[in-house]
Scaffold this motif. Sequence first.
Motif, mmCIF file in Angstrom:
data_model
loop_
_atom_site.group_PDB
_atom_site.id
_atom_site.type_symbol
_atom_site.label_atom_id
_atom_site.label_comp_id
_atom_site.label_asym_id
_atom_site.label_seq_id
_atom_site.Cartn_x
_atom_site.Cartn_y
_atom_site.Cartn_z
ATOM 1 N N ILE A 1 0.891 -1.224 0.049
ATOM 2 C CA ILE A 1 0.014 -0.076 -0.116
ATOM 3 C C ILE A 1 0.897 1.270 0.014
ATOM 4 O O ILE A 1 1.627 1.398 0.808
ATOM 5 C CB ILE A 1 -1.098 0.008 1.176
ATOM 6 C CG1 ILE A 1 -1.945 -1.096 1.219
ATOM 7 C CG2 ILE A 1 -1.776 1.357 1.421
ATOM 8 C CD1 ILE A 1 -2.729 -1.128 2.400
ATOM 9 N N GLN A 2 0.521 2.083 -0.985
ATOM 10 C CA GLN A 2 1.273 3.305 -1.110
ATOM 11 C C GLN A 2 0.638 4.344 -0.170
ATOM 12 O O GLN A 2 1.271 5.240 0.676
ATOM 13 C CB GLN A 2 1.534 3.758 -2.583
ATOM 14 C CG GLN A 2 2.291 5.144 -2.608
ATOM 15 C CD GLN A 2 2.825 5.280 -4.235
ATOM 16 O OE1 GLN A 2 2.569 4.294 -4.978
ATOM 17 N NE2 GLN A 2 3.291 6.505 -4.380
ATOM 18 N N THR A 3 -0.705 4.510 -0.688
ATOM 19 C CA THR A 3 -1.536 5.864 -0.022
ATOM 20 C C THR A 3 -2.967 5.212 0.108
ATOM 21 O O THR A 3 -3.472 4.148 -0.540
ATOM 22 C CB THR A 3 -1.708 7.133 -0.847
ATOM 23 O OG1 THR A 3 -2.158 6.645 -2.169
ATOM 24 C CG2 THR A 3 -0.339 7.635 -0.975
ATOM 25 N N ILE A 4 -3.572 5.799 1.074
ATOM 26 C CA ILE A 4 -5.292 5.479 1.437
ATOM 27 C C ILE A 4 -5.747 7.004 1.358
ATOM 28 O O ILE A 4 -5.227 7.903 2.217
ATOM 29 C CB ILE A 4 -5.273 4.721 2.413
ATOM 30 C CG1 ILE A 4 -4.565 3.642 2.488
ATOM 31 C CG2 ILE A 4 -6.775 4.541 2.750
ATOM 32 C CD1 ILE A 4 -4.609 2.913 3.892
ATOM 33 N N SER B 1 -13.936 1.997 5.697
ATOM 34 C CA SER B 1 -13.288 3.471 5.655
ATOM 35 C C SER B 1 -11.836 3.424 5.808
ATOM 36 O O SER B 1 -11.280 2.545 5.998
ATOM 37 C CB SER B 1 -14.014 4.103 7.003
ATOM 38 O OG SER B 1 -13.393 3.438 8.092
ATOM 39 N N MET B 2 -11.279 4.718 5.530
ATOM 40 C CA MET B 2 -9.799 4.977 5.549
ATOM 41 C C MET B 2 -9.213 4.729 7.047
ATOM 42 O O MET B 2 -8.598 3.603 7.082
ATOM 43 C CB MET B 2 -9.303 6.302 5.348
ATOM 44 C CG MET B 2 -8.008 6.792 5.226
ATOM 45 S SD MET B 2 -7.479 8.325 4.755
ATOM 46 C CE MET B 2 -8.626 9.311 5.902
ATOM 47 N N GLU B 3 -9.937 5.039 7.822
ATOM 48 C CA GLU B 3 -9.737 4.618 9.554
ATOM 49 C C GLU B 3 -9.654 3.183 9.421
ATOM 50 O O GLU B 3 -8.715 2.458 10.147
ATOM 51 C CB GLU B 3 -10.604 5.339 10.310
ATOM 52 C CG GLU B 3 -10.511 6.706 10.435
ATOM 53 C CD GLU B 3 -11.221 7.509 9.230
ATOM 54 O OE1 GLU B 3 -12.004 6.835 8.623
ATOM 55 O OE2 GLU B 3 -10.894 8.828 9.059
ATOM 56 N N GLU B 4 -10.625 2.390 9.117
ATOM 57 C CA GLU B 4 -10.645 0.604 9.106
ATOM 58 C C GLU B 4 -9.519 0.194 8.616
ATOM 59 O O GLU B 4 -8.795 -0.663 9.111
ATOM 60 C CB GLU B 4 -11.990 0.379 8.850
ATOM 61 C CG GLU B 4 -12.265 -1.296 8.776
ATOM 62 C CD GLU B 4 -12.042 -1.588 10.248
ATOM 63 O OE1 GLU B 4 -11.388 -2.816 10.496
ATOM 64 O OE2 GLU B 4 -12.310 -0.983 11.314
ATOM 65 N N VAL B 5 -9.034 0.606 7.285
ATOM 66 C CA VAL B 5 -8.059 0.178 6.683
ATOM 67 C C VAL B 5 -6.652 0.479 7.532
ATOM 68 O O VAL B 5 -6.038 -0.591 7.456
ATOM 69 C CB VAL B 5 -7.962 0.555 5.113
ATOM 70 C CG1 VAL B 5 -6.621 0.051 4.446
ATOM 71 C CG2 VAL B 5 -9.197 0.335 4.397
ATOM 72 N N VAL B 6 -6.637 1.715 7.841
ATOM 73 C CA VAL B 6 -5.261 1.706 8.619
ATOM 74 C C VAL B 6 -5.422 1.016 10.048
ATOM 75 O O VAL B 6 -4.299 0.447 10.500
ATOM 76 C CB VAL B 6 -5.430 3.073 9.078
ATOM 77 C CG1 VAL B 6 -4.304 3.613 10.051
ATOM 78 C CG2 VAL B 6 -5.070 4.166 7.660
ATOM 79 N N THR C 1 -12.466 9.718 -0.672
ATOM 80 C CA THR C 1 -12.673 10.777 -1.636
ATOM 81 C C THR C 1 -14.329 10.935 -2.181
ATOM 82 O O THR C 1 -14.503 11.454 -3.418
ATOM 83 C CB THR C 1 -12.052 10.774 -3.072
ATOM 84 O OG1 THR C 1 -11.976 9.341 -3.362
ATOM 85 C CG2 THR C 1 -10.408 10.770 -2.640
ATOM 86 N N PRO C 2 -15.338 10.524 -1.570
ATOM 87 C CA PRO C 2 -15.515 10.214 -0.394
ATOM 88 C C PRO C 2 -15.300 8.589 -0.301
ATOM 89 O O PRO C 2 -15.048 8.098 0.803
ATOM 90 C CB PRO C 2 -16.777 10.626 -0.117
ATOM 91 C CG PRO C 2 -17.737 10.340 -1.459
ATOM 92 C CD PRO C 2 -16.725 11.028 -2.505
ATOM 93 N N ASP C 3 -15.175 7.923 -1.177
ATOM 94 C CA ASP C 3 -14.922 6.617 -1.340
ATOM 95 C C ASP C 3 -13.588 6.241 -0.834
ATOM 96 O O ASP C 3 -12.678 7.240 -1.134
ATOM 97 C CB ASP C 3 -15.297 5.825 -2.657
ATOM 98 C CG ASP C 3 -16.582 6.291 -3.422
ATOM 99 O OD1 ASP C 3 -17.505 6.060 -2.457
ATOM 100 O OD2 ASP C 3 -16.543 6.368 -4.320
ATOM 101 N N THR C 4 -13.234 5.231 -0.342
ATOM 102 C CA THR C 4 -11.907 4.872 0.069
ATOM 103 C C THR C 4 -11.046 4.216 -1.147
ATOM 104 O O THR C 4 -11.486 3.208 -1.643
ATOM 105 C CB THR C 4 -11.720 3.897 1.202
ATOM 106 O OG1 THR C 4 -12.707 4.325 2.354
ATOM 107 C CG2 THR C 4 -10.433 3.573 1.761
#
Length: 66
Positions: A24-27, A48-53, A30-33
């Motif tokens: 993974i480079q970036t997450i 969500s971005m928070e969940e992936v992190v 936008t509003p989709d993850t």
Amino acid sequence: MIKLTKFNSKSNKSGEFVLNAEIIQTIEETPDTVITLINDKTLIVDESMEEVVRRVMKYRRALKQF
């Protein structure tokens, strides 16, 4: 490795896949993850971005135990 769900496949279990968290480079939301991999391929996921992190952090903590 982290388990994620392809975008718009909540009702379909076949949308689940496993991703190597190391590529993974970036997450972004936008509003989709949107996950961009080191080879510039992009994936859109339901989480969500928070969940992936959170899942990436859990994966990396698990690696430190070995």
